[in-house]
Design an enzyme around this catalytic site. Structure first.
Site, short mmCIF file in Angstrom:
data_model
loop_
_atom_site.label_atom_id
_atom_site.label_comp_id
_atom_site.label_asym_id
_atom_site.label_seq_id
_atom_site.Cartn_x
_atom_site.Cartn_y
_atom_site.Cartn_z
CD GLU A 103 -1.11 0.06 3.73
OE1 GLU A 103 -0.91 -0.58 4.76
OE2 GLU A 103 -1.93 0.98 3.68
CG ASP A 138 0.79 -7.71 6.22
OD1 ASP A 138 1.32 -8.66 6.83
OD2 ASP A 138 1.09 -6.52 6.42
N GLY A 175 0.70 -9.10 10.48
CA GLY A 175 -0.59 -8.68 9.95
C GLY A 175 -1.06 -7.49 10.76
NE ARG A 208 6.72 -21.96 29.22
CZ ARG A 208 6.25 -22.11 30.47
NH1 ARG A 208 5.12 -21.51 30.82
NH2 ARG A 208 6.89 -22.87 31.33
CG HIS A 238 11.20 -9.55 10.51
ND1 HIS A 238 10.93 -9.07 11.77
CD2 HIS A 238 10.95 -8.54 9.64
CE1 HIS A 238 10.55 -7.80 11.67
NE2 HIS A 238 10.54 -7.46 10.39
CD GLN A 284 4.85 -14.22 10.29
OE1 GLN A 284 3.65 -14.08 10.11
NE2 GLN A 284 5.51 -13.46 11.14
O1 F6P Z 1 5.06 -5.51 5.27
C1 F6P Z 1 4.07 -5.56 6.24
C2 F6P Z 1 4.61 -6.18 7.48
O2 F6P Z 1 5.00 -7.48 7.21
C3 F6P Z 1 3.62 -6.10 8.64
O3 F6P Z 1 2.83 -7.23 8.80
C4 F6P Z 1 4.54 -5.86 9.82
O4 F6P Z 1 3.86 -5.13 10.80
C5 F6P Z 1 5.62 -5.06 9.23
O5 F6P Z 1 5.76 -5.46 7.90
C6 F6P Z 1 6.97 -5.20 9.92
O6 F6P Z 1 7.83 -4.27 9.34
P1 F6P Z 1 9.38 -4.19 9.53
O7 F6P Z 1 9.99 -5.27 8.67
O8 F6P Z 1 9.75 -2.84 9.05
O9 F6P Z 1 9.68 -4.44 10.97
#
Ligand code: F6P
Length: 356
Positions: A102, A127, A170, A266, A272, A274
């Site tokens: 976006e 996302d 997300g 827990r 990241h 993901q």
């Molecule tokens: O690109 C979107 C996203 O994956 C979101 O889900 C998450 O909040 C954000 O990136 C994390 O961003 P950064 O890599 O800058 O920490």
């Protein structure tokens, strides 16, 4: 034509296949593709690399982006916008292919509308929350990682008779949580679109234990705002989005469950993880097709659009449609999922207590 290609915003698997698809088609059509490094930052600073068949040949299986990325917003500073426009001229570019979510596509739209830069957008985001397209690449790969995490958490949750809460990315939309929750067999799913009813969830988890399951998995999207939280206090990024990673919503939900139910709980955050690793075959195909389509649109001189997936087709859709509208999880889809995570076929409540 000399066509700049850039990737902006958070990376995700599929960016390299998209760069590859666009590059190969541009070369085939007799154009010169030029890689712009680190998103809009690269155009502000004039940092580019040549894109050749040899350079992109083997990147189909690589996660990340060979062009690098950034969350730079050139519209935040007049001088940066000026430098960007000057560099566009100095590099003798005739068009741009902007691959992003976006924010990146929002900048692309403003450059097209307000400054006459011929742009084609390619939608990406793990996302999956971009309007205008049925799916974005990066999402399938992220969900695949999250489901693998769920499978692993199930083993350890079961061994210890614990509740484990998995926090996934997300920030506005719960697509990853929903798909990971269903794909990973979660016992409860929390998404930003639906205000969390933590007490009903806790009662349900207790019921599961009483009826003999004796462990549970919960998935929560990082963008879920808990009833006792004030979202106004969160720090913002360059595009004005809240930075969520330090909030630890998964840990907060886990603490709530443990305090409320007495069940040992827990939490795990895949963060990241993901966003890395090789793209899934679905994402390789989708990204390649979107890259090819973007180059085709440049050749046809169709600008101000993004390459959207509609059913099986990749079609041009006005950028305005994507940048002004987030695609959220519809309530009826969440209710459909609820039939599975809040299972209807549980036996009627028996009396008895839960033992740890
Ligand atoms: O690109 C979107 C996203 O994956 C979101 O889900 C998450 O909040 C954000 O990136 C994390 O961003 P950064 O890599 O800058 O920490």
């Amino acid at each position: 034509m000399r066509v700049g290609i850039l990737t902006g915003g958070g990376d995700c698997p599929g960016l390299n296949p998209a760069i590859r698809g666009a590059t190969l088609r541009l070369i085939r059509d007799g154009h010169t593709p030029i890689g712009i490094l680190q998103g809009w930052k690269g155009l502000i600073e004039g940092n580019t690399v040549p894109l050749t068949e040899e350079r992109v040949d083997e990147i189909i299986r690589e996660g990340g982006t060979i062009l690098g990325t950034s969350r730079t917003n050139p519209f935040k500073s007049e001088s940066e916008l000026k430098r960007l426009l000057e560099n566009y001229e100095a590099l003798a570019l005739d068009a741009l292919i902007a691959i992003g979510g976006e924010d990146t596509l929002g900048v692309a739209y403003r450059l097209y509308e307000g400054h006459g830069i011929p742009v084609v957008g390619v939608p990406k985001t793990m996302d999956n929350d971009l309007g205008g397209t049925d799916f974005t690449f990066g999402f399938d790969s992220a969900v695949t990682v999250a489901v693998d995490a769920m499978d692993r958490l199930r083993d350890t949750a079961k061994s210890h008779a614990r509740v484990i809460v998995l926090e996934v990315m997300g920030r506005h939309a719960g697509w990853v949580a929903l798909y990971a929750g269903i794909g990973g067999g979660a016992d409860w799913i929390l998404i930003p679109e639906v205000p969390p009813d933590l007490d009903t969830m806790c009662d349900y988890l207790l019921r599961l234990y009483r009826q003999g399951k004796r462990y549970a998995l919960v998935v929560v999207s990082e963008g879920v705002i808990l009833p006792f939280e004030d979202p106004q206090n969160l720090p913002l990024d360059e595009f004005g989005h809240p930075i969520l990673r330090e909030r630890g919503v998964g840990a907060r939900v886990a603490r709530y469950i443990e305090e409320k139910t007495g069940l040992e709980t827990r939490d795990a955050v895949i963060g990241h993880i993901q966003r890395g690793g090789p793209p899934t075959p679905f994402d390789r195909m989708l990204a390649t097709r979107m890259g090819l389509k973007a180059a085709e649109l440049v050749s046809e001189r169709t600008f101000g659009v993004l390459t959207a997936l509609r059913g099986q087709e990749i079609v041009p859709v006005p950028l305005a449609e994507a940048v002004n509208r987030l695609k959220l999880v519809p309530p009826e889809l969440y209710e459909e999922a609820r039939q599975i995570f809040q299972r209807l076929h549980l036996q009627p409540e028996r009396s008895g207590t839960v033992q740890g």
